[in-house]
Design a protein around this motif. Structure first.
Motif, PDB file in Angstrom:
ATOM      1  N   ASP A  50      31.219  41.962   0.679  1.00  0.00           N
ATOM      2  CA  ASP A  50      31.759  41.006  -0.283  1.00  0.00           C
ATOM      3  C   ASP A  50      31.750  39.588   0.286  1.00  0.00           C
ATOM      4  O   ASP A  50      31.587  39.399   1.500  1.00  0.00           O
ATOM      5  CB  ASP A  50      33.190  41.413  -0.664  1.00  0.00           C
ATOM      6  CG  ASP A  50      34.157  41.259   0.500  1.00  0.00           C
ATOM      7  OD1 ASP A  50      34.658  40.147   0.730  1.00  0.00           O
ATOM      8  OD2 ASP A  50      34.402  42.261   1.198  1.00  0.00           O
ATOM      9  N   PRO A  51      31.900  38.551  -0.562  1.00  0.00           N
ATOM     10  CA  PRO A  51      31.808  37.159  -0.092  1.00  0.00           C
ATOM     11  C   PRO A  51      32.779  36.801   1.022  1.00  0.00           C
ATOM     12  O   PRO A  51      32.435  36.043   1.931  1.00  0.00           O
ATOM     13  CB  PRO A  51      32.088  36.348  -1.358  1.00  0.00           C
ATOM     14  CG  PRO A  51      31.641  37.224  -2.470  1.00  0.00           C
ATOM     15  CD  PRO A  51      31.984  38.621  -2.038  1.00  0.00           C
ATOM     16  N   LEU A  52      34.014  37.318   0.980  1.00  0.00           N
ATOM     17  CA  LEU A  52      34.976  37.012   2.039  1.00  0.00           C
ATOM     18  C   LEU A  52      34.522  37.584   3.380  1.00  0.00           C
ATOM     19  O   LEU A  52      34.534  36.883   4.400  1.00  0.00           O
ATOM     20  CB  LEU A  52      36.355  37.579   1.678  1.00  0.00           C
ATOM     21  CG  LEU A  52      37.226  36.731   0.749  1.00  0.00           C
ATOM     22  CD1 LEU A  52      38.399  37.564   0.246  1.00  0.00           C
ATOM     23  CD2 LEU A  52      37.739  35.501   1.464  1.00  0.00           C
ATOM     24  N   SER A  53      34.117  38.839   3.383  1.00  0.00           N
ATOM     25  CA  SER A  53      33.651  39.467   4.624  1.00  0.00           C
ATOM     26  C   SER A  53      32.358  38.823   5.105  1.00  0.00           C
ATOM     27  O   SER A  53      32.121  38.699   6.317  1.00  0.00           O
ATOM     28  CB  SER A  53      33.447  40.972   4.417  1.00  0.00           C
ATOM     29  OG  SER A  53      34.658  41.604   4.070  1.00  0.00           O
ATOM     30  N   ARG A  54      31.515  38.426   4.157  1.00  0.00           N
ATOM     31  CA  ARG A  54      30.261  37.761   4.507  1.00  0.00           C
ATOM     32  C   ARG A  54      30.556  36.447   5.242  1.00  0.00           C
ATOM     33  O   ARG A  54      29.928  36.138   6.263  1.00  0.00           O
ATOM     34  CB  ARG A  54      29.471  37.498   3.217  1.00  0.00           C
ATOM     35  CG  ARG A  54      28.017  37.159   3.426  1.00  0.00           C
ATOM     36  CD  ARG A  54      27.195  37.439   2.184  1.00  0.00           C
ATOM     37  NE  ARG A  54      27.509  36.590   1.064  1.00  0.00           N
ATOM     38  CZ  ARG A  54      26.862  35.473   0.754  1.00  0.00           C
ATOM     39  NH1 ARG A  54      25.872  35.056   1.529  1.00  0.00           N
ATOM     40  NH2 ARG A  54      27.172  34.771  -0.302  1.00  0.00           N
ATOM     41  N   ARG A  55      31.513  35.693   4.723  1.00  0.00           N
ATOM     42  CA  ARG A  55      31.899  34.430   5.363  1.00  0.00           C
ATOM     43  C   ARG A  55      32.429  34.693   6.775  1.00  0.00           C
ATOM     44  O   ARG A  55      32.090  33.974   7.729  1.00  0.00           O
ATOM     45  CB  ARG A  55      32.961  33.736   4.518  1.00  0.00           C
ATOM     46  CG  ARG A  55      33.370  32.363   5.038  1.00  0.00           C
ATOM     47  CD  ARG A  55      34.382  31.705   4.108  1.00  0.00           C
ATOM     48  NE  ARG A  55      35.648  32.421   4.095  1.00  0.00           N
ATOM     49  CZ  ARG A  55      36.708  32.032   3.385  1.00  0.00           C
ATOM     50  NH1 ARG A  55      36.627  30.968   2.604  1.00  0.00           N
ATOM     51  NH2 ARG A  55      37.832  32.709   3.425  1.00  0.00           N
ATOM     52  N   GLU A  56      33.251  35.753   6.931  1.00  0.00           N
ATOM     53  CA  GLU A  56      33.822  36.069   8.236  1.00  0.00           C
ATOM     54  C   GLU A  56      32.738  36.491   9.228  1.00  0.00           C
ATOM     55  O   GLU A  56      32.785  36.109  10.405  1.00  0.00           O
ATOM     56  CB  GLU A  56      34.865  37.174   8.078  1.00  0.00           C
ATOM     57  CG  GLU A  56      36.118  36.721   7.327  1.00  0.00           C
ATOM     58  CD  GLU A  56      37.011  37.890   6.919  1.00  0.00           C
ATOM     59  OE1 GLU A  56      36.613  39.052   7.168  1.00  0.00           O
ATOM     60  OE2 GLU A  56      38.088  37.642   6.353  1.00  0.00           O
ATOM     61  N   LEU A  57      31.761  37.275   8.768  1.00  0.00           N
ATOM     62  CA  LEU A  57      30.665  37.684   9.651  1.00  0.00           C
ATOM     63  C   LEU A  57      29.893  36.486  10.173  1.00  0.00           C
ATOM     64  O   LEU A  57      29.544  36.418  11.357  1.00  0.00           O
ATOM     65  CB  LEU A  57      29.730  38.644   8.913  1.00  0.00           C
ATOM     66  CG  LEU A  57      30.152  40.108   8.858  1.00  0.00           C
ATOM     67  CD1 LEU A  57      29.353  40.848   7.790  1.00  0.00           C
ATOM     68  CD2 LEU A  57      29.963  40.784  10.209  1.00  0.00           C
ATOM     69  N   TRP A  58      29.640  35.537   9.292  1.00  0.00           N
ATOM     70  CA  TRP A  58      28.893  34.353   9.718  1.00  0.00           C
ATOM     71  C   TRP A  58      29.704  33.470  10.659  1.00  0.00           C
ATOM     72  O   TRP A  58      29.145  32.826  11.556  1.00  0.00           O
ATOM     73  CB  TRP A  58      28.400  33.561   8.510  1.00  0.00           C
ATOM     74  CG  TRP A  58      27.102  34.106   8.027  1.00  0.00           C
ATOM     75  CD1 TRP A  58      26.879  34.926   6.959  1.00  0.00           C
ATOM     76  CD2 TRP A  58      25.822  33.908   8.642  1.00  0.00           C
ATOM     77  NE1 TRP A  58      25.556  35.246   6.870  1.00  0.00           N
ATOM     78  CE2 TRP A  58      24.875  34.639   7.877  1.00  0.00           C
ATOM     79  CE3 TRP A  58      25.385  33.192   9.746  1.00  0.00           C
ATOM     80  CZ2 TRP A  58      23.521  34.660   8.199  1.00  0.00           C
ATOM     81  CZ3 TRP A  58      24.029  33.212  10.063  1.00  0.00           C
ATOM     82  CH2 TRP A  58      23.121  33.946   9.301  1.00  0.00           C
ATOM     83  N   GLU A  59      31.014  33.457  10.479  1.00  0.00           N
ATOM     84  CA  GLU A  59      31.863  32.706  11.419  1.00  0.00           C
ATOM     85  C   GLU A  59      31.776  33.309  12.814  1.00  0.00           C
ATOM     86  O   GLU A  59      31.749  32.585  13.821  1.00  0.00           O
ATOM     87  CB  GLU A  59      33.313  32.692  10.922  1.00  0.00           C
ATOM     88  CG  GLU A  59      33.537  31.791   9.706  1.00  0.00           C
ATOM     89  CD  GLU A  59      34.925  31.952   9.103  1.00  0.00           C
ATOM     90  OE1 GLU A  59      35.668  32.878   9.553  1.00  0.00           O
ATOM     91  OE2 GLU A  59      35.275  31.184   8.191  1.00  0.00           O
ATOM     92  N   ILE A  60      31.718  34.651  12.883  1.00  0.00           N
ATOM     93  CA  ILE A  60      31.592  35.330  14.171  1.00  0.00           C
ATOM     94  C   ILE A  60      30.260  34.970  14.827  1.00  0.00           C
ATOM     95  O   ILE A  60      30.199  34.611  16.012  1.00  0.00           O
ATOM     96  CB  ILE A  60      31.707  36.852  13.994  1.00  0.00           C
ATOM     97  CG1 ILE A  60      33.090  37.231  13.476  1.00  0.00           C
ATOM     98  CG2 ILE A  60      31.407  37.579  15.309  1.00  0.00           C
ATOM     99  CD1 ILE A  60      33.175  38.652  12.934  1.00  0.00           C
ATOM    100  N   VAL A  61      29.177  35.063  14.056  1.00  0.00           N
ATOM    101  CA  VAL A  61      27.846  34.756  14.598  1.00  0.00           C
ATOM    102  C   VAL A  61      27.786  33.309  15.082  1.00  0.00           C
ATOM    103  O   VAL A  61      27.298  33.029  16.185  1.00  0.00           O
ATOM    104  CB  VAL A  61      26.763  35.019  13.532  1.00  0.00           C
ATOM    105  CG1 VAL A  61      25.411  34.500  14.008  1.00  0.00           C
ATOM    106  CG2 VAL A  61      26.672  36.515  13.231  1.00  0.00           C
ATOM    107  N   GLN A  62      28.297  32.374  14.277  1.00  0.00           N
ATOM    108  CA  GLN A  62      28.253  30.971  14.659  1.00  0.00           C
ATOM    109  C   GLN A  62      29.080  30.705  15.912  1.00  0.00           C
ATOM    110  O   GLN A  62      28.686  29.909  16.780  1.00  0.00           O
ATOM    111  CB  GLN A  62      28.764  30.093  13.503  1.00  0.00           C
ATOM    112  CG  GLN A  62      28.502  28.606  13.706  1.00  0.00           C
ATOM    113  CD  GLN A  62      27.023  28.272  13.837  1.00  0.00           C
ATOM    114  OE1 GLN A  62      26.233  28.604  12.968  1.00  0.00           O
ATOM    115  NE2 GLN A  62      26.648  27.638  14.941  1.00  0.00           N
ATOM    116  N   GLN A  63      30.213  31.404  16.042  1.00  0.00           N
ATOM    117  CA  GLN A  63      31.049  31.234  17.227  1.00  0.00           C
ATOM    118  C   GLN A  63      30.315  31.697  18.478  1.00  0.00           C
ATOM    119  O   GLN A  63      30.401  31.051  19.533  1.00  0.00           O
ATOM    120  CB  GLN A  63      32.352  32.013  17.054  1.00  0.00           C
ATOM    121  CG  GLN A  63      33.416  31.681  18.093  1.00  0.00           C
ATOM    122  CD  GLN A  63      34.744  32.339  17.775  1.00  0.00           C
ATOM    123  OE1 GLN A  63      34.997  32.768  16.661  1.00  0.00           O
ATOM    124  NE2 GLN A  63      35.606  32.422  18.782  1.00  0.00           N
TER     125      GLN A  63
END
Length: 606
Positions: free
Chosen positions: A177-190
């Motif tokens: 879902d969009p919320l989890s998708r946003r969180e996954l990308w935050e992890i990758v970017q970090q």
């Protein structure tokens, strides 16, 4: 980090072919691909289904050997020493292998053991990964009990349990879902920012590729374009517009007219109650004006997806919507009137009625007293984050799962008493397309038709109709496992509609599908709706909510929003809101979670 290389991946003239034993045909999965991925960068592979993205990633991971060409990863010749590459990279495939009967912590320990992570490093590494993924509170929970988004985050954590120099991600946000998708990308970017990690990701979401420093566009195994997102966007420069239909008209009607006008329009998609479209260079303005039928038009800045669709339009021609999609479909209202004559009771135009629906699993309440109705011929969307209860709701509507409480009537049948009867009146298409891979298209149709009680001339008639309707006439002798993804989707739809159901249930049918295939799919859904078929669909592509007449948003088992896409956007951001549906979805879910947190806090305070 000091690296002995500046190019993390260097490919030159790569070819990969597969021989299909059943047919003796050779499939060219990758053809003469040359590309460079710079160290420390975030890079995207995009392209339609079957473009060769997964094959390329598997060759880079040393899991598959190229037939021709040179491939170096981290300065190592992959063909000569694949193990040396695998010791220094991490690869997360589309279906990452979590062990569902092990806990979150046990999965982390297992992957740390497999990668030889020293005990001295583990505690610090675990703490960081669990904090980033927000899984600290769930270390004792079995992986099989996690929501889809949490599983993906655990998969990413297991992939990163060691410190790789290169991370390969194959569509990591499919089904998320969009919320989890946003969180996954935050992890990758970090990880990129803190550890200078090199990341190469394949994705069906073009907004994700916008984040990347460089984008490679693949089509049928060939590299057709490469560059920064701005350079890919430039292909659609001065060609992008938004047309606003009347408020009482769903945007999909205008979108369908524009998509069918292939001589003048490259692409069209609903957006915020309007329709975003790409003009074909040199298009006929008078013909285009006739299609727009007076809808106000505004020029807009191009996006990466617009550039992608423009590029691919030069490589690929969409199938025209078969006229028989409208001409041969049986009108459910006619069928309903015939059934009423046989004594069945239909309450007006309401074909699904849900009142105070509850589903419990032990002490856990997955669906908590929700109520809504669906009218005959509607396209109705069930939306929600992973773990929100929408899949449970969906399965109860289909008759696949009994309710724990409340009232549920589908196609005139009370599901509490007669689920088997109701199931004969519905069609169902699952995310993974429940087809028999070793059977041909025709054999699948014959088998499922017989299972639905069709036989003889009636079965042959219905098979003829759906094969024309879904463009399967030239694929009848092909084993279904050999079909491209788009054709599997068509066959699954044909199977689901063989017995002329009143309602078609679609469970994330476009998950992982590229934008072109999603447009084709929705043109067919719109055609079915026009002749009265009721559609109930779950999806994580928020643009698809714009195709719906009405939508429900659930979270934590509760209903948070119900209404037209316009009404839901207004609920999220006020009357003057310019939110798109993804922004509205995130806003409504976050508002609901804040309310729940505040209520919980008030209950704790004496």
């Amino acid at each position: 980090m000091t690296r002995p290389y500046t190019t993390a991946v260097a490919a030159c003239g790569l070819h990969k072919r597969f021989l299909i034993k059943e047919s003796g045909q050779t499939v060219h999965a990758v053809t003469d691909v040359s590309l460079d991925v710079q160290a420390g960068s975030l890079t995207a592979l995009v392209g339609p289904d079957g473009a060769g993205k997964t094959t390329l990633l598997r060759m880079m991971a040393g899991l598959m050997k190229a037939d021709e060409g040179q491939l170096h990863v981290l300065g190592i010749d992959v063909a000569a020493d694949p193990q040396a590459v695998q010791d220094r990279i991490s690869y997360m495939p589309q279906r990452f292998g979590l062990y569902e009967d092990l806990s979150v912590q046990e999965n982390l320990d297992l992957y740390a053991d497999l990668h030889g992570v020293p005990q001295a490093m583990r505690l610090k590494r675990y703490a960081r990964l669990l904090e980033m993924t927000n899984l600290t509170r769930f270390t004792a929970r079995l992986a099989g009990k996690l929501s889809g988004g949490m599983k993906q985050k655990l998969g990413l954590a297991c992939t990163l349990v060691r410190l790789p120099e290169l991370l390969l991600l194959d569509e990591p946000t499919v089904g998320v879902d969009p919320l989890s998708r946003r969180e996954l990308w935050e992890i990758v970017q970090q990880m990129i920012d803190d550890e200078q990690l090199t990341v190469l990701v394949s994705t069906a979401y073009l907004d994700e590729a916008e984040r990347c420093a460089k984008v490679f566009v693949l089509h049928e195994g060939k590299l057709v374009a490469q560059g920064t997102p701005a350079e890919i966007r430039h292909h659609a420069r001065n060609l992008c517009f938004v047309a606003t239909p009347p408020q009482d008209q769903p945007p999909r009607f205008l979108q369908t007219r524009l998509l069918d006008n292939t001589e003048n329009v490259i692409d069209a998609v609903p957006q915020g109650g309007a329709v975003r479209f790409i003009r074909r260079p040199g298009s006929d303005q008078r013909h285009l004006d006739a299609m727009l039928d007076g809808a106000p038009v505004t020029a807009v800045e191009e996006r990466l997806e617009d550039g992608f669709m423009t590029l691919l339009s030069k490589q690929y021609v969409a199938d025209p919507l078969d006229a028989t999609a409208r001409e041969t479909a049986v009108h459910p209202k006619v069928v309903a009137s015939e059934r009423q004559g046989e004594g069945e009771d239909y309450a007006g135009d309401v074909i699904i009625e849900v009142r105070d629906l509850v589903r419990k699993f032990g002490d856990f309440t997955a669906v908590d007293h929700i109520s809504f109705s669906v009218r005959r011929g509607e396209i109705f969307g069930l939306l929600g984050p992973n773990g929100a209860g929408k899949t449970t709701t969906f399965r109860m509507l289909c008759g696949l799962l009994p309710a724990s409480g409340g009232f549920l009537q589908v196609a005139g049948v009370n599901l509490h008493h007669a689920r088997a009867i109701a199931r004969r009146k519905i069609g169902y298409v699952s995310q993974k397309f429940a087809l028999y891979g070793d059977l041909t298209v025709m054999e699948n149709l014959e088998f499922f038709g017989s299972a639905y009680g069709l036989s003889g001339e009636r079965l042959r008639e219905r098979i003829g109709i759906v094969t024309r309707q879904f463009g399967l006439k030239d694929k009848e002798k092909s084993p279904s496992k050999q079909l491209p993804g788009g054709y599997k989707q068509r066959l699954a739809m044909a199977v689901g509609l063989l017995h002329e159901p009143d309602i078609l249930f679609l469970d994330e049918p476009t998950s992982g599908t590229d934008p072109q295939r999603r447009r084709e799919f929705w043109r067919r859904i719109a055609a079915l709706s026009e002749v009265g078929t009721t559609i109930v669909i779950t999806t994580h592509f928020m643009e698809e909510a714009e195709y719906c007449d009405r939508i429900v948003i659930q979270d934590a088992g509760k209903l948070l929003a119900l209404g037209t896409p316009r009404e839901v956007r207004t609920q999220a951001g006020g009357k003057d809101s310019r939110l798109n549906m993804e922004e509205a979805f995130i806003s409504i879910v976050e508002q609901g979670r804040r309310r729940d947190s505040e209520m919980a806090a008030r209950e704790i305070v004496p």
